[in-house]
Scaffold this active site. Sequence first.
Site, PDB file in Angstrom:
ATOM      1  CE  LYS A  54      -3.824  -2.354   2.183  1.00 40.99           C
ATOM      2  NZ  LYS A  54      -4.384  -2.890   3.405  1.00 40.99           N
ATOM      3  CD  GLN A  98      -3.544  -4.644   6.524  1.00 41.16           C
ATOM      4  OE1 GLN A  98      -3.400  -3.695   5.763  1.00 41.16           O
ATOM      5  NE2 GLN A  98      -4.148  -5.750   6.141  1.00 41.16           N
ATOM      6  CG  ASP A 121     -10.395  -0.939   4.794  1.00 41.18           C
ATOM      7  OD1 ASP A 121     -10.224  -1.244   3.598  1.00 41.18           O
ATOM      8  OD2 ASP A 121      -9.865  -1.536   5.743  1.00 41.18           O
TER       9      ASP A 121
END
Length: 294
Positions: A54, A98, A121
């Site tokens: 990322k 994460q 997200d």
Amino acid sequence: MAARIIDGKVIASELRARVADEVARVQRVHGVTPGLAVVLVGSDPASQVYVRSKHKQTQAAGMASFEHVLPADVEQIELLALIGKLNRDPGVHGILVQLPLPKSLDTEAVINAIDPAKDVDGLHPNNAGRLAGGFAALSPCTPLGCIILTKSVHASLEGLNAIVIGRSNLVGRPLVQLLLNENATVTIAHSRSRDLAQLCARADLVYGAVGRPEMVRADWIKPGATVIDVGINRLPGPDGKDRLVGDVAFAEVSEVAGAITPVPGGVGQMTVACLLVNTLRAACAIHGLAKPAV
Ligand code: NDP
């Protein structure tokens, strides 16, 4: 006839290039540099690989990338304090924690603490609710990638029969909402569904998002259907190293389907590219700019 292979690698790379162009334009015209902050708790090797990828891709797209690595035994209150700081930071437009988090932490509370405007997200209940209501929302990246891959085969999904196997908050449920937004007719299946083969038989679009190696078989698939395989399963390979397989029995299904994504090289490639899209969209929305052309 063998199915057309949907090349996620090529499609993701084209998408990243379009994001980079838009980032450059937004910087030039409006002086805004989109910024993504990624928070990693602990040292899970798979999570470290994702976070590194990322970081690299965010920088390659011309965005600012901020990494925050916290020890596995971090207190919930410290993690929430960091999220609060990132929520207030004007240089940060996207926040991604994460997952999975260590069991000692309350994942739901952590997700709920993220400013929904920066929730790239798409897991905050505000975004999930807005998506379910058909309103503009930041949507989870993997389902967004599935839609883009499907549209590389079908210009319009209107009226197509779709089946989504799996109903997680991360993949199955948001994918159903995105398909509805495209005017597809959607069936959602899960572990209690009966006769999956029969449910799949009518589908023009089949999405496997289960986490069971090669569960979807050739005799479930309507000839010519488009099959998108979200699953990532590790099986021991002949050389002792793990090999990756999807939820779809690729070799046999590709003899029946019209188009199919491989694993690896399909959906997985799209997830980070769509994270970049979401970060750019979030930055534009936060600064009151028009929705970017990606
Ligand atoms: P979850 O474990 O959260 O959800 C799995 C879903 O599959 C559940 O809804 C479950 O049903 C359903 N299910 C389980 N067994 C069956 C069965 N026998 N028949 C029908 N449905 C079943 O997984 P995720 O959604 O997070 O991930 C799914 C897969 O996608 C995994 O392989 C994961 O690694 C992969 N993945 C890939 C990504 C990528 O970038 N390519 C990103 C995210 C995930 P129920 O709700 O009833 O329990």
